[in-house]
Design an enzyme around this catalytic site. Sequence first.
Site, PDB file in Angstrom:
ATOM      1  N   LYS A  15       0.842  -1.207   0.000  1.00  0.00           N
ATOM      2  CA  LYS A  15       0.000   0.000   0.000  1.00  0.00           C
ATOM      3  C   LYS A  15       0.873   1.251   0.000  1.00  0.00           C
ATOM      4  CE  LYS A  15      -4.017  -1.624   2.728  1.00  0.00           C
ATOM      5  NZ  LYS A  15      -4.779  -1.332   3.947  1.00  0.00           N
ATOM      6  N   ASP A  71      -8.764   1.315   4.795  1.00  0.00           N
ATOM      7  CA  ASP A  71      -9.099  -0.099   4.860  1.00  0.00           C
ATOM      8  C   ASP A  71      -9.697  -0.485   3.521  1.00  0.00           C
ATOM      9  OD1 ASP A  71      -9.062  -2.445   6.532  1.00  0.00           O
ATOM     10  OD2 ASP A  71     -11.244  -2.424   6.441  1.00  0.00           O
ATOM     11  N   THR A  72      -9.259  -1.625   3.027  1.00  0.00           N
ATOM     12  CA  THR A  72      -9.696  -2.082   1.707  1.00  0.00           C
ATOM     13  C   THR A  72     -10.223  -3.493   1.800  1.00  0.00           C
ATOM     14  OG1 THR A  72      -8.117  -0.699   0.508  1.00  0.00           O
ATOM     15  CG2 THR A  72      -8.856  -2.681  -0.621  1.00  0.00           C
ATOM     16  N   PHE A 151      -0.458  -6.866  -5.762  1.00  0.00           N
ATOM     17  CA  PHE A 151      -0.362  -7.643  -4.530  1.00  0.00           C
ATOM     18  C   PHE A 151      -1.749  -8.153  -4.151  1.00  0.00           C
ATOM     19  CE2 PHE A 151      -2.200  -4.791  -1.279  1.00  0.00           C
ATOM     20  CZ  PHE A 151      -2.284  -3.600  -1.995  1.00  0.00           C
ATOM     21  N   GLY A 152      -1.783  -8.909  -3.052  1.00  0.00           N
ATOM     22  CA  GLY A 152      -3.066  -9.390  -2.536  1.00  0.00           C
ATOM     23  C   GLY A 152      -3.865 -10.136  -3.587  1.00  0.00           C
ATOM     24  N   TYR A 153      -5.094  -9.716  -3.782  1.00  0.00           N
ATOM     25  CA  TYR A 153      -6.034 -10.402  -4.680  1.00  0.00           C
ATOM     26  C   TYR A 153      -5.918  -9.935  -6.146  1.00  0.00           C
ATOM     27  CZ  TYR A 153      -8.544 -11.889  -0.400  1.00  0.00           C
ATOM     28  OH  TYR A 153      -8.899 -12.436   0.815  1.00  0.00           O
ATOM     29  N   ASP A 154      -4.919  -9.105  -6.452  1.00  0.00           N
ATOM     30  CA  ASP A 154      -4.818  -8.550  -7.810  1.00  0.00           C
ATOM     31  C   ASP A 154      -4.836  -9.600  -8.929  1.00  0.00           C
ATOM     32  OD1 ASP A 154      -4.948  -5.903  -7.100  1.00  0.00           O
ATOM     33  OD2 ASP A 154      -2.777  -5.586  -7.086  1.00  0.00           O
ATOM     34  N   LYS A 174      -3.492   0.518 -12.956  1.00  0.00           N
ATOM     35  CA  LYS A 174      -4.144   0.250 -11.670  1.00  0.00           C
ATOM     36  C   LYS A 174      -4.199   1.532 -10.828  1.00  0.00           C
ATOM     37  CE  LYS A 174      -4.187  -2.291  -7.353  1.00  0.00           C
ATOM     38  NZ  LYS A 174      -3.455  -2.941  -6.288  1.00  0.00           N
ATOM     39  N   ARG A 180      -7.654   2.513  -4.790  1.00  0.00           N
ATOM     40  CA  ARG A 180      -6.758   3.312  -3.959  1.00  0.00           C
ATOM     41  C   ARG A 180      -6.346   4.600  -4.676  1.00  0.00           C
ATOM     42  NH1 ARG A 180      -4.042  -0.529  -2.819  1.00  0.00           N
ATOM     43  NH2 ARG A 180      -5.124  -1.056  -0.898  1.00  0.00           N
TER      44      ARG A 180
HETATM   45  P1  ITT Z   1      -2.876  -2.051   7.029  1.00  0.00           P
HETATM   46  O1  ITT Z   1      -4.092  -2.418   7.845  1.00  0.00           O
HETATM   47  O2  ITT Z   1      -1.637  -1.956   7.848  1.00  0.00           O
HETATM   48  O3  ITT Z   1      -3.104  -0.868   6.151  1.00  0.00           O
HETATM   49  P2  ITT Z   1      -3.401  -4.620   5.735  1.00  0.00           P
HETATM   50  O4  ITT Z   1      -2.638  -5.440   4.756  1.00  0.00           O
HETATM   51  O5  ITT Z   1      -3.776  -5.252   7.046  1.00  0.00           O
HETATM   52  O6  ITT Z   1      -2.574  -3.265   6.003  1.00  0.00           O
HETATM   53  P3  ITT Z   1      -6.208  -4.253   5.169  1.00  0.00           P
HETATM   54  O7  ITT Z   1      -6.568  -4.477   6.579  1.00  0.00           O
HETATM   55  O8  ITT Z   1      -6.827  -3.093   4.463  1.00  0.00           O
HETATM   56  O9  ITT Z   1      -4.649  -4.050   4.993  1.00  0.00           O
HETATM   57  O10 ITT Z   1      -6.463  -5.604   4.389  1.00  0.00           O
HETATM   58  C1  ITT Z   1      -6.563  -5.534   3.075  1.00  0.00           C
HETATM   59  C2  ITT Z   1      -6.615  -6.900   2.441  1.00  0.00           C
HETATM   60  O11 ITT Z   1      -6.999  -6.670   1.109  1.00  0.00           O
HETATM   61  C3  ITT Z   1      -5.263  -7.603   2.362  1.00  0.00           C
HETATM   62  O12 ITT Z   1      -5.482  -8.993   2.282  1.00  0.00           O
HETATM   63  C4  ITT Z   1      -4.705  -7.119   1.047  1.00  0.00           C
HETATM   64  O13 ITT Z   1      -3.825  -8.042   0.463  1.00  0.00           O
HETATM   65  C5  ITT Z   1      -5.959  -6.934   0.210  1.00  0.00           C
HETATM   66  N1  ITT Z   1      -5.818  -5.763  -0.643  1.00  0.00           N
HETATM   67  C6  ITT Z   1      -5.799  -4.468  -0.251  1.00  0.00           C
HETATM   68  N2  ITT Z   1      -5.618  -3.665  -1.292  1.00  0.00           N
HETATM   69  C7  ITT Z   1      -5.511  -4.457  -2.374  1.00  0.00           C
HETATM   70  C8  ITT Z   1      -5.292  -4.213  -3.735  1.00  0.00           C
HETATM   71  O14 ITT Z   1      -5.130  -2.989  -4.200  1.00  0.00           O
HETATM   72  N3  ITT Z   1      -5.239  -5.255  -4.553  1.00  0.00           N
HETATM   73  C9  ITT Z   1      -5.398  -6.509  -4.109  1.00  0.00           C
HETATM   74  N4  ITT Z   1      -5.587  -6.836  -2.831  1.00  0.00           N
HETATM   75  C10 ITT Z   1      -5.650  -5.809  -1.960  1.00  0.00           C
END
Ligand code: ITT
Length: 210
Positions: A15, A71-72, A151-154, A174, A180
């Site tokens: 992030k 929060d995402t 990253f994550g679910y991308d 993106k 974001r």
């Molecule tokens: P912070 O709370 O420290 O900001 P975190 O990783 O715990 O970091 P979240 O609580 O917002 O963040 O959880 C977000 C989840 O969603 C986490 O599994 C991420 O991998 C996923 N995520 C967030 N933004 C994303 C994105 O742009 N693309 C894909 N997955 C995303």
Amino acid sequence: MALKKLVFATSNPHKLAEVRAILDQQYEIVGLKDIGCEEDIPETSDTFEGNAWLKVRYVKQHYGLDCFGEDTGLEVDALGGEPGVYTARYAGPARNAQANMGLVLQKLGERPDRGARFRTAFALLLDGQEKTFSTAIEGEITRVPRGTGGFGYDPIFQPQGHAETFAELPPSVKHDIGHRGQAVKLLVHYLQNDHKPGQTNHKTLLAPDQ
Ligand code: ITT
């Protein structure tokens, strides 16, 4: 002229990198690690907004700093909006991206209705003023993960109007169309056009050693 520093209440390096790239020299973004915060801030709200505010309030309470946080989550229609606020820990406390994506794909199976969205809430506390920005990007869940970027679910999220997943698209796309990027633009517009600085005029956003 020195860039204004903004504290971003996140410990997620992806992030941080994404927001830094989107802001492209407009602000210097300082993460939780940079202010000495290594704690796992509890995210106990049942809304994205609520969790964004928990992060911001934690930093204000424990470090005395104004900041923004976010929060995402991913909402999949056919799964009743799951993983939603449980996005980070969907497949368990290890927060493993492969396992999380695997669980979404397993639960969806061969269902043809694969509509989904990333939803983001940004919370900003500045000069005693509170502002929330919420954005979402619509898309669908692919049958298999594709791509190595992001990253994550991308790798399993294909934004509407594109044939590629977020992990296949160039980062600039993106950042431009994504949840974001849209929220960061709203935040910057607010800071540059609508925020009425208090006496502190951004000084409270400086890291403690400044
Ligand atoms: P912070 O709370 O420290 O900001 P975190 O990783 O715990 O970091 P979240 O609580 O917002 O963040 O959880 C977000 C989840 O969603 C986490 O599994 C991420 O991998 C996923 N995520 C967030 N933004 C994303 C994105 O742009 N693309 C894909 N997955 C995303």
